[in-house]
Enzyme design. Sequence first.
Site, PDB file in Angstrom:
ATOM      1  N   GLN A   1     -44.106   1.273  32.567  1.00  5.91           N
ATOM      2  CA  GLN A   1     -43.315   0.586  33.205  1.00  5.91           C
ATOM      3  C   GLN A   1     -41.746   0.311  33.027  1.00  5.91           C
ATOM      4  OE1 GLN A   1     -44.231  -2.138  35.124  1.00  5.91           O
ATOM      5  NE2 GLN A   1     -46.363  -1.007  35.213  1.00  5.91           N
TER       6      GLN A   1
ATOM      7  N   LEU B   1     -36.463   3.907  21.901  1.00  7.17           N
ATOM      8  CA  LEU B   1     -37.702   3.300  21.032  1.00  7.17           C
ATOM      9  C   LEU B   1     -38.967   3.611  21.641  1.00  7.17           C
ATOM     10  CD1 LEU B   1     -36.466  -0.134  20.110  1.00  7.17           C
ATOM     11  CD2 LEU B   1     -36.277   1.549  18.706  1.00  7.17           C
ATOM     12  N   GLY B   2     -39.296   3.736  23.002  1.00 13.49           N
ATOM     13  CA  GLY B   2     -40.472   4.122  23.457  1.00 13.49           C
ATOM     14  C   GLY B   2     -40.561   4.247  24.921  1.00 13.49           C
TER      15      GLY B   2
ATOM     16  N   LYS C   1     -35.136  -3.229  27.705  1.00 10.18           N
ATOM     17  CA  LYS C   1     -36.242  -2.487  28.507  1.00 10.18           C
ATOM     18  C   LYS C   1     -35.556  -2.168  29.591  1.00 10.18           C
ATOM     19  CE  LYS C   1     -39.476  -3.862  31.239  1.00 10.18           C
ATOM     20  NZ  LYS C   1     -40.977  -4.223  31.323  1.00 10.18           N
TER      21      LYS C   1
ATOM     22  N   ASP D   1     -53.450  -7.595  27.969  1.00 12.42           N
ATOM     23  CA  ASP D   1     -53.536  -6.420  27.149  1.00 12.42           C
ATOM     24  C   ASP D   1     -53.502  -6.575  25.718  1.00 12.42           C
ATOM     25  OD1 ASP D   1     -53.598  -3.549  26.967  1.00 12.42           O
ATOM     26  OD2 ASP D   1     -51.931  -3.104  27.410  1.00 12.42           O
TER      27      ASP D   1
END
Length: 707
Positions: free
Chosen positions: A394, A389-390, A411, A508
């Site tokens: 990190q 997805l991305g 993740k 953020d």
Amino acid sequence: MSDSVLQILFLLVSLLAQASRAAPKLARPNCAERCGNVSIPFPFGIGAACFQDDWYEIVCQQNNTLPILNKIRLRVLDISLPDYSASTNGMISVSVPAIYSNSSCGGDRVGGPVSLEGSQFVFSQTWNVFASVGCNTLAILNSTGSEVVSCRPKCAGTNISQFSACSGRNGCCQTSLPFDLQGFNVDFKEEGGHQGCQYAFLANRSWFLRSDSIDLYDLRLNNPFPVVLEWGIANNTNYALDLNSTYGGDIEMPFMQCYCDRGYGGNPYLIGGCQDINECEDLRICPGTCVNKPGDYDCVQGRKTVKFILIGVGAGLGALLLCLFLWRLYKYIKKRKQINLKEKHFKRNGGLLLQRELSSPEGNVEKSKLFNSKDLGKATDNFNEDRILGQGGQGTVYKGMLTDGKIVAIKKSKVIDEGKVEQFINEVLILSQINHRNVVKLLGCCLETEVPLLVYEFIPNGTLYQYLHDPNEEVPISWDTRLRIAMEIAGALFYLHSAASIPIYHRDIKSNNILLDEKYRAKVADFGTSKSVSLDQTHVTTVVQGTAGYVDPEYFQSSQYTDKSDVYSFGVVLVELLTGQKPISSVREREGKSLATYFINSMEENCLFDIVDAQVLKEGKKEEIASVANLAKRCLNLNGRNRPPMKEVAMELEGIRKLQHASGVQLNQEDREATQSYAAVLKPSTSLHADVIAFSDAQPFLPIATW
């Protein structure tokens, strides 16, 4: 015994013998055996520890299709091992460029000298020739400064004949090489004035003489030319050779050759590299029945055949059973290693600390928060690239589906510092307890892998940034939707700052970190590594990080992050919702690339409605727009103390939206639920814990992530 039975038994022996013999390995274990269509046998090799020394290193380029002999940067066409039966040395065919007399032959294609000195390579006298093309020019092949051989092509007229055998006339000549040539250069001596382009080259004799006539005009278009090098190993090399091999070679050569013994084939430079050749595969080898044996074969007839067949069957079955046992032993050892490796990763990633929290009586983290690596591997098709997805600083985020059919975002973090394991586990425990409709929920983690895996709920409709700035968006975003999204973000931040069990600073906030679910409700995302400080310190001192256009200028100068730094970043997002413009844009070169600065200047010059999005002007009342703009201006105050807290921001936005709907706009069921939930959240908090957690950096749950 009938002939048919003997034939069946013989076939069985052959099949068992073939099954028990693996194909001989040519490269070292765990090393690539091919580059493109070229086989790479040891002592040559690709990669560290795969070759004997630098002269044998092969570099595989152009997507693993082009082998290069790295030491002399020549393309490799073929590599062959020494052949005992054919009495040939080891050979490697490479592409060597021609040497031109001047730049008129082709500009920057003028070749240079080639040297193999210091290696166990020589230019093969048997397989190569030296050739020169031109008119009335002496081409001299030199080695280490002394003349070796020369060649003088002559032309019958003034030009090179187009088709002619290369025999010294008509513009082309050739000659043999010296015995142990290891380097050469070419000098040209013109006879009778400048003769134009002259060039000379080495070439494989069989390639050069592939036809009776050669197109000399097109010959230099073949540059570079295939050249054969003979190779071996140094005479003083201490080699652990295969048991079924021997060594020797021509004493005049600067190297030694290793051969597989008669009846064996493969690579003699590797232990176990020489394996028995089954001579019986040649059906013409025996007038009777052929029985293969190590290094040899027997031709037998009559009753002896049965004896040899039974011996072969027994040996084959024994070899098969041995292979089966070794395979099972390998699988067992591999499984134990995987279990031990998982335990090692689990301990290093803080698994014991997390288990202690799970088992403590006061711990309130569900045991389902721990996933195993097998389930997550299955959920992501073993982390297939198609599931990404991305990606970001990190880690990488994959879309996955759990065994119960639930879609999640997983993740795969980068390796964490062992000194920060306790902070990482603290983050997992805190985030797993956050329960707010407008905050992306952490479902759990897996610590059995080399790097930790975090599992989040999947948010399907991308980011607020895409929703606002995608030029392909067909339906414009209504003023009511923008106001609702702003209220949801503000409510989530107020919850994190003041109503969560442990106050949290996001660090953020930006439209890229606001996700939109299936009903386009806002979800605050991007929670990374945490830091804890006592509440009375009022700030977190960190290395400045964040996204250009959103970073609090006060934080940028002092490196001290406070809850008001989140308020500043939210103010930028609020201006994005009002104007539909990006936080940083080169289009605003004259007014200022920063949206925050551009907005403040417009407010001070009473030009607010000149920069507000057309859809907002069309649907919203000017007093409502002005109220939201004044709130955004207060959030963007350069002095953090003068910015309102998120509780006040959320209450003002809720009040503006209530006034909007009181004036005639009807709330749907979902909007009523959202308003009721914020009314509950915005009640005064009765207690705050003594820790503040600041999160940043990762964006693990975006369908289309922008890292």
